[in-house]
Design an enzyme around this catalytic site. Structure first.
Site, short mmCIF file in Angstrom:
data_model
loop_
_atom_site.label_atom_id
_atom_site.label_comp_id
_atom_site.label_asym_id
_atom_site.label_seq_id
_atom_site.Cartn_x
_atom_site.Cartn_y
_atom_site.Cartn_z
N SER A 1 0.80 -1.32 0.11
CA SER A 1 0.02 -0.03 -0.18
C SER A 1 0.88 1.03 0.01
O SER A 1 1.97 1.23 0.37
CB SER A 1 -0.80 -0.09 1.24
OG SER A 1 -0.24 0.23 2.28
N ASP A 2 0.40 2.50 -0.49
CA ASP A 2 1.08 3.57 -0.37
C ASP A 2 1.12 3.68 1.26
O ASP A 2 0.36 3.21 1.70
CB ASP A 2 0.47 4.73 -1.10
CG ASP A 2 1.38 5.93 -1.16
OD1 ASP A 2 2.54 5.77 -0.28
OD2 ASP A 2 1.28 6.70 -2.03
N TRP A 3 1.89 4.48 1.56
CA TRP A 3 1.87 4.72 3.24
C TRP A 3 0.65 5.20 3.73
O TRP A 3 0.40 6.36 3.46
CB TRP A 3 3.21 5.53 3.57
CG TRP A 3 4.20 4.82 3.75
CD1 TRP A 3 5.11 4.87 4.98
CD2 TRP A 3 5.01 3.77 3.12
NE1 TRP A 3 6.31 3.83 4.96
CE2 TRP A 3 6.05 3.29 3.66
CE3 TRP A 3 4.72 3.09 1.80
CZ2 TRP A 3 7.05 2.24 3.13
CZ3 TRP A 3 5.26 2.31 1.28
CH2 TRP A 3 6.33 1.64 1.87
N GLY A 4 -0.22 4.37 4.25
CA GLY A 4 -1.30 4.84 4.69
C GLY A 4 -2.65 4.80 3.82
O GLY A 4 -3.71 5.20 4.10
#
Ligand code: BGC
Length: 754
Positions: A228-231
């Site tokens: 995932s992209d961060w968050g």
């Protein structure tokens, strides 16, 4: 290593834990089973390894490293080999620093000049983007370090990036936004793909099974893990089911628990969890089992590489002959960027450069080259004393070089620009200098196009983009002709923001962002509309000149399984050695489909000594001619003629050859009573079958011997009218000789045609 066996020994808690980070940058280890943790770091244009306090937007310092030119600059190099070399050297840094995956390249399409993160992205064109990203990944991964191809998918703005939904039609997704990723996945096999924050057509990228599994894995053969992209995780169980394997950063255990509960309640099949863990472990061991121990890297050497790359990326936008300059002339460098250049953008890609220098510092040995500040970088307001001093210096010099561009606060991850101007104080300064100095050069530091109200008043413009920490040295290399500029624009510079095709819809309404311009992104739009632009896609000048000649194609007709080879001669007709980027476009002639005027399908960059001639060769296959046909859900080439064009930019086509294309699997027409006469008449065999219908609708023309030339309807008008009339129109406008059962029989005959 038998991963299935390891997984069989893992507890449910350990397996769930493996699906998210330990912290910001590490995966979790399982000591009892000797499963190691790996570290990942940003990317893409340098190593941002955070040792201590971690965060994702560069609040805290990372290790000292080298900032290479950003994506905006690299895109303009059009140089696959150079990007490959960059990838290899970045991987050496990663090996030395024990970083398993560098988080890049970033291949989002530059839909609007406003996107705050354009400086990280490569181009407005998917073919150029995917070609360069493929070279980068092959370079990195050749040293056994992974990459994370990001941000998948349709993440073309920073505004509300974590909640907005990019509403994109299927053909546009396929031809523009997915296309930027497709070839990269197929050809370079990235170890990981990073899904983006946004939603696509209503569903979060992180929960989008269609993209993460059906297209990425099943269609394109991706075999790494999706991170995932961060968050970017919204609902962890949904995302795991959709095909997102690793959540980053850690979720403080919250989502691990969600996974455990979901398995226990039967909501999530443990088999899927096992498969997810296997994908993550495969990459972990791929790195740890093949470490290249004792790898060392040298900051100074990489700084020099950064300088070389930076000069290869710069684009000479305009030059009336003033450049290159002579080091012995009285020259003034004006503008704070000459002292403290802007060379990277804000956010997660921010590198802690071990050194940097401004252009003026590199001319310290030349007393005849002076400096005047002119403006304060982070200010919009005009500071009269600074302007006065700069004007005075300009008056006393033979040439003024003004360093202008966008301050840090104008361009960053996390938010977008709201306009395309450089600060007011800089525009004012340029106007004032040009009033007193007829020899003015502009050097631009920006990650995305800007408006240039003074364009006709200056002699030369050098676009250096955000060129990495050695940009000051590289700028001097180009200004004084030690290196011949060879970059070309990977994006169009419109005259003004309002000209951009996404202008009307860009920020969307709340979280709904409609991509209504469809496939007409960048030059695909400007060229189709024959609009004036500041500088077209592919444009870039040199200190030498190149002549293109002798274009040949080895076939004049092709079909689906064929390839066509194209050659052309390129000669350096000037007095300096230099590099030229040769672009190949395809343009369909008389297409029935709405298509761009031309599309980039190949390019190469070659070096030529003065007088030297080289032959360039390109090979094209079906895909180069195809559009995405949503009826058959596949790439399709219409029968017909196409121009294969070789040019210096999308607006400067120099050579062209026509080729005719016959597809092997024509789409079978299904005729109904609502098929129009015009569509049916396109098939010559069908024409015979519907003759009774035509006769019926033209009874008043054909049967009347005393046809009156002044009648309201002429035969030509009749033909034009029935062109768009459905066959059933025969009942309303015919001579009543055709019955419903006649039409039924005619349709049967039509549909039996091969
Ligand atoms: C960015 C990614 C980056 C990640 C880790 C996110 O905010 O969108 O590009 O790799 O942070 O720093």
């Amino acid at each position: 290593m038998d991963l299935k066996e390891i997984i069989s020994k893992m507890t449910l808690e350990e397996k769930a834990g493996m699906c998210s980070g330990y912290d910001f940058w590490h995966t979790k280890s399982v000591d009892r089973l000797k499963i190691p943790a790996i570290m990942v770091s940003d990317g893409p244009h340098g190593l941002r390894k955070q040792d201590l306090e971690s965060d994702h937007i560069s609040f805290n310092e990372s290790i000292k490293a080298v900032c290479f030119p950003t994506g905006s600059a690299i895109g303009s190099s059009f140089d696959k080999e150079l990007i490959n070399e960059l990838g290899k050297e970045l991987a050496i840094e990663c090996q030395a620093e024990n970083v398993s995956i560098i988080l890049g390249p970033a291949v989002n399409i530059k839909r609007s000049p406003l996107c705050g993160r354009n400086f990280e992205y490569l181009s407005e064109d998917p073919y150029l983007t995917s070609s360069l990203a493929t070279s980068y990944i092959k370079g990195v991964q050749s040293k056994n370090v992974g990459t994370s191809l990001k941000h998948f998918l349709a993440n073309n703005q920073e505004h509300r990036r974590m909640t907005s939904s990019s509403e994109v039609d299927e053909r546009t997704l396929r031809e523009i936004y997915l296309a930027a990723f497709e070839d990269v996945v197929k050809k370079a096999k990235p170890w990981t793909v990073m899904c983006s924050y946004n939603r696509i057509n209503g569903t979060y990228a992180s929960e989008n099974k269609r993209f993460l599994t059906d297209i990425l894995r099943k269609e394109w053969g991706f075999d790494g893990f999706v991170v995932s992209d961060w968050g970017a995780v919204n609902d962890r169980v949904k995302s795991l089911k959709a095909g997102l394997q690793l959540e980053m950063p850690d979720s403080k255990g919250i989502n691990d628990k969600r996974i455990i509960e979901a398995v226990k309640s039967g909501e999530l099949d443990e088999l899927l969890l096992n498969q997810t863990v296997e994908k993550i472990l495969t990459i972990i061991y791929k790195f740890t089992d093949n470490r290249i121990p004792n790898t060392v890297w040298n900051l100074e050497e990489h700084h020099n590489l950064s300088r070389k790359i930076s000069s290869e990326c710069m684009v000479l936008l305009k030059n009336d002959g003033l450049l290159p300059l002579n080091k012995n002339d009285n020259i003034v460098f004006i503008g704070e960027f000459a002292k403290i250049p802007r060379y990277q953008g804000g956010g997660s890609s921010h590198i802690n450069s071990f050194k940097t220098s401004g252009a003026i510092e590199n001319m310290a040995n030349y007393e005849n080259i002076t400096y005047a500040q002119g403006y304060m970088t982070e200010e919009d307001v005009i500071i009269p004393e600074l302007v006065k001093e700069a004007v005075k210096a300009a008056r006393q010099s033979k040439v003024a070089v003004i360093f202008a561009g966008l301050p840090d606060s104008f361009e960053s991850e996390g938010y977008d620009r709201t306009h395309m101007s450089i600060p007011n104080c800089q525009n004012h300064l340029i106007e004032e200098i040009t009033k007193v100095q007829p020899n003015t050069v502009i050097v631009l530091h920006n990650g995305s196009p800007i408006e240039m109200p003074w364009i006709n008043k200056v002699n030369s413009i050098l676009e250096v983009y955000l060129g990495g920490q050695a940009v000051g040295e590289a700028t001097v290399d180009i200004l004084f002709g030690d290196v011949n500029p060879s970059g070309k624009l990977a994006e169009t510079f419109p005259i003004k923001l309002k000209d951009n095709p996404s202008y009307l819809y860009y920020f969307g309404e709340k979280d709904v962002v409609e991509y209504r311009e469809g496939i007409f992104v960048g030059y695909r739009y400007y060229d189709k509309k024959e609009m004036d632009v500041l500088f077209p896609f592919g444009h870039g000048l040199s200190y030498t000149s190149f002549e293109y000649s002798n274009m040949k194609i080895n076939k004049s007709k092709i079909s689906d399984n064929d390839e066509v080879e194209i050659i052309a001669d390129i000669t350096n007709t000037g007095k300096r050695e230099g590099k030229e980027i040769i672009q190949l476009y395809i343009s369909s002639i008389n297409s029935n489909i709405i298509r761009p005027e031309r599309e980039l399908k190949e390019f190469t960059k070659i070096h030529l000594l003065p007088g030297e001639k080289k032959t360039v060769k390109f090979t094209l296959n079906k895909r180069a001619f195809a559009y995405f046909n949503t009826e058959i859900n596949d790439w399709y080439v219409e029968d017909g003629s196409y121009n294969i064009e070789i040019g210096k930019s999308s607006r400067d086509i120099v050579l062209s050859r026509k080729i005719s294309y016959t597809n092997n699997q024509p789409i079978k027409n299904i005729y109904t009573e609502n098929s129009t006469f015009g569509d049916v008449l396109k098939n010559p065999e069908a024409k015979k079958i519907i003759e009774p219908l035509i006769a019926s609708t033209s009874f008043f023309l054909i049967n009347s011997e005393d046809y009156d030339e002044n009648a309201a309807i002429t035969p030509q008008m009749h033909d034009a009218m029935i062109n768009h009339m459905p066959l059933r129109g025969v009942f309303s406008f015919g001579d009543k000789s055709i019955t419903h059962s006649d039409l039924k029989q005619i349709l049967e005959k039509l549909n039996n045609l091969s």
